[in-house]
Design an enzyme around this catalytic site. Structure first.
Site, PDB file in Angstrom:
ATOM      1  N   SER A  15      -9.934  -0.813   7.006  1.00 35.27           N
ATOM      2  CA  SER A  15      -9.348  -0.689   5.670  1.00 35.27           C
ATOM      3  C   SER A  15      -8.603  -1.897   5.143  1.00 35.27           C
ATOM      4  O   SER A  15      -8.172  -1.904   3.994  1.00 35.27           O
ATOM      5  CB  SER A  15      -8.397   0.506   5.632  1.00 35.27           C
ATOM      6  OG  SER A  15      -9.147   1.673   5.445  1.00 35.27           O
ATOM      7  N   LYS A  17       0.850  -1.194   0.000  1.00 32.27           N
ATOM      8  CA  LYS A  17       0.000   0.000   0.000  1.00 32.27           C
ATOM      9  C   LYS A  17       0.883   1.242   0.000  1.00 32.27           C
ATOM     10  O   LYS A  17       1.882   1.297   0.733  1.00 32.27           O
ATOM     11  CB  LYS A  17      -0.896  -0.030   1.245  1.00 32.27           C
ATOM     12  CG  LYS A  17      -1.904   1.104   1.333  1.00 32.27           C
ATOM     13  CD  LYS A  17      -2.795   0.921   2.570  1.00 32.27           C
ATOM     14  CE  LYS A  17      -3.885   1.963   2.676  1.00 32.27           C
ATOM     15  NZ  LYS A  17      -4.748   1.756   3.867  1.00 32.27           N
ATOM     16  N   SER A  22      -9.690   1.530   2.757  1.00 36.69           N
ATOM     17  CA  SER A  22      -8.809   2.329   1.936  1.00 36.69           C
ATOM     18  C   SER A  22      -7.731   1.527   1.217  1.00 36.69           C
ATOM     19  O   SER A  22      -7.167   2.001   0.229  1.00 36.69           O
ATOM     20  CB  SER A  22      -8.151   3.402   2.799  1.00 36.69           C
ATOM     21  OG  SER A  22      -7.308   2.805   3.762  1.00 36.69           O
TER      22      SER A  22
HETATM   23  N1  GLN Z   1     -13.195   3.854   6.178  1.00 33.79           N
HETATM   24  C1  GLN Z   1     -12.614   4.312   7.414  1.00 33.79           C
HETATM   25  C2  GLN Z   1     -12.196   5.744   7.283  1.00 33.79           C
HETATM   26  O1  GLN Z   1     -12.408   6.306   6.259  1.00 33.79           O
HETATM   27  C3  GLN Z   1     -11.456   3.448   7.800  1.00 33.79           C
HETATM   28  C4  GLN Z   1     -10.255   3.728   6.999  1.00 33.79           C
HETATM   29  C5  GLN Z   1      -9.087   2.926   7.426  1.00 33.79           C
HETATM   30  O2  GLN Z   1      -9.233   1.904   8.084  1.00 33.79           O
HETATM   31  N2  GLN Z   1      -7.915   3.423   7.072  1.00 33.79           N
HETATM   32  O3  GLN Z   1     -11.667   6.319   8.202  1.00 33.79           O
END
Ligand code: GLN
Length: 501
Positions: A179, A80, A155
């Site tokens: 995410s 990532k 994400s």
């Molecule tokens: N969807 C969640 C957010 O937007 C979690 C994102 C994540 O785990 N990095 O904060």
């Protein structure tokens, strides 16, 4: 599908490279060719590392030739793009870091490379890991390999799409509120978030430091266990890294669940998710029982406050962490008449709308006069959520529940931020409590208006440091149900997966 090297699991590749039936170089060449053929349509990678991958593969081959045995020998890895890798562009999916080159390598990445992985590239993500679909990336679109009209989740959607489309055997992502688990569910993968502090975050671009965790994506539980074993353990470069011996997992996977009590959460009843999805989870729980587990009902009465709690704590921490992107130290600078104007212009041009929204919410929640009303209250709610889990784990060993409330959705389907935030309803409570949790494929559903069956994920969660039982149980479930192998990604319109040797 043929069983060329690109379709093999990480464990199979490592076995073949260790026994020298396959070289890391050959796997890497086949993988780079496949990425070249399909990634234009999938968009998993922001940067493909041709020569760096070849150099890493050559080093692995040399180590094997010298008699070393490496747990992940020659395994193609997708990273990532919020994790640093020396001398490669590391963007966090943001315009503000679009041309930033990392001066060092994140510990988790370094440990995987030491274990024999070959970095194929850096993958797309929602900007600074804020989002659930990859649609917040400022730098590219990533498509779900099971239906290109749908998102891969987020994400960490790029790493998930890469592994699902056979563009890597292993991926790593970061999970702050879901995410890793949500994109794993959307892309028919295993995605594992370990206990907070178990895998070093040194070299991970911070979003919300009290929640961020690194973890693997893979097509099998065994591969997730191998990756966890390679990445986990104390690191003096991360002050939140836990000093406690690592319980390795890969040699402790199970094929039955006898003696295990699995909690089904009363507040996470699935009837509201539609008859088809409800049936998938009912079947999943029956399968756990058929494997020998005893199902018990548990309550998490404060879990419903998870989202509200998270959306104060995470933006508060992000507003503080992202203050460092000011046009002076990293990445983009837009000049102005004085230093303040330079800051303003840089941040206005460099950050996308979701990141700005969170900085505003977080700054507000931390400002004097509101700090007690919002931030301190959210911290108290967080403690209550963690205590709920502690109580639940007095009567069960693991908890089973959905990883996401729906399969992957179409692009632009969640254009209001709140509907996007809801995607993490089932994953955020575990993040707030710092618990190890994983998503494993549990069935397929054809969404209304969709043409293809899309995967769903079962979430298994354990108490702090229960990595071993979580992965062991997921393995037993995977071996019995084999949901992941029932459908293949729809790559046929893109290019036939190549790579047979
Ligand atoms: N969807 C969640 C957010 O937007 C979690 C994102 C994540 O785990 N990095 O904060």
């Amino acid at each position: 599908m043929s069983n060329g090297p690109i379709e093999r699991s990480a464990a199979q590749i490592a076995r073949d490279v260790n026994t020298r039936t396959l070289s890391a170089t050959d796997v890497t060449e086949a993988m780079l060719m496949h990425v070249g053929a399909v990634d234009g349509a999938i968009g998993a990678y922001l940067t493909v590392l041709g020569d760096a991958a070849r150099d890493a593969a050559a080093r692995v081959d040399a180590r094997i030739a010298a008699g070393e045995r490496l747990p992940l020998a020659g395994v193609p890895l997708a990273v990532k793009d919020n994790m640093c890798l020396t001398a490669t562009r590391t963007t966090a999916g943001s315009k503000i870091l679009e041309h930033w080159v990392a001066p060092y390598t994140a510990t988790a990445v370094a440990r995987l490379l030491e274990a024999g992985c070959v970095p194929i590239g850096k993958t797309n993500l929602d900007e600074f890991a804020m989002g659930s679909s990859c649609e917040n990336s400022a730098l590219g679109v990533t498509r779900n390999p099971y239906d290109p009209a749908r998102v891969p989740g987020g994400s960490s959607g790029g790493s998930a799409a890469a592994v699902a489309a056979y563009e890597a055997a292993l991926g790593i992502g970061s999970d702050t509120g879901g995410s890793i688990r949500e994109p794993a569910a959307f892309c028919n993968l295993v995605g594992f978030k370990p206990t907070y502090g178990r895998i070093s975050r040194y070299g991970l671009i911070a979003f919300a430091s009290s929640l961020d965790q690194i973890g693997p994506f893979s097509r099998t539980v065994e591969d997730a266990a191998l990756a966890y074993d390679a990445m986990g353990g104390h690191d003096s470069m991360d002050s939140t890294s836990i000093e406690r011996p690592l319980e390795t997992t890969a040699t402790h996977l199970r094929t039955d669940l006898s003696g295990l009590r699995i909690g089904i959460v009363k507040e996470f009843a699935t009837a509201g998710l539609g008859a088809e999805i409800d049936a998938i989870y009912a079947q999943a729980y029956r399968d756990l029982q058929a494997l020998g587990a005893t199902l018990v009902e548990v309550e998490l009465p404060t879990a419903e406050y998870g989202l509200a709690t998270y959306y104060l704590i995470a933006p508060a921490e992000c507003s503080s962490n992202l203050a460092r992107f000011d046009g002076v130290r990293y990445g983009l600078r837009v000049d102005g008449a004085d230093v303040n104007e330079m800051y303003e212009r840089t941040r206005a041009a460099g950050f996308g709308p979701e990141v700005k929204r969170r900085i505003l919410i977080g700054t507000y929640a931390l400002s004097s006069g509101y700090y007690d009303a919002y931030y301190v209250r959210a911290q108290k709610a967080r403690t209550l959520i963690a205590q709920d889990f502690e109580r639940a784990f007095a009567s069960c060993d693991l908890i089973a529940c959905p990883a996401a409330s729906s399969p992957a959705f179409e692009f632009n389907a969640k254009s209001d931020p709140y509907s996007m935030y809801l995607m993490d309803y089932y994953t955020i409570p575990m993040s707030l409590a710092g618990l190890p949790a994983l998503s494993v494929p549990c069935g397929w559903v054809t969404p209304p208006g969709g043409e293809r069956p899309m995967p769903m994920g079962l979430q298994l969660c354990g108490p702090l440091f229960a990595e071993r039982p979580v992965l062991a149980a997921a393995h037993a479930y995977e071996q019995k149900t084999k949901h992941a192998t029932k459908h293949q990604p729809s790559l046929e319109n893109i290019a036939a997966p190549s790579g047979s040797l």
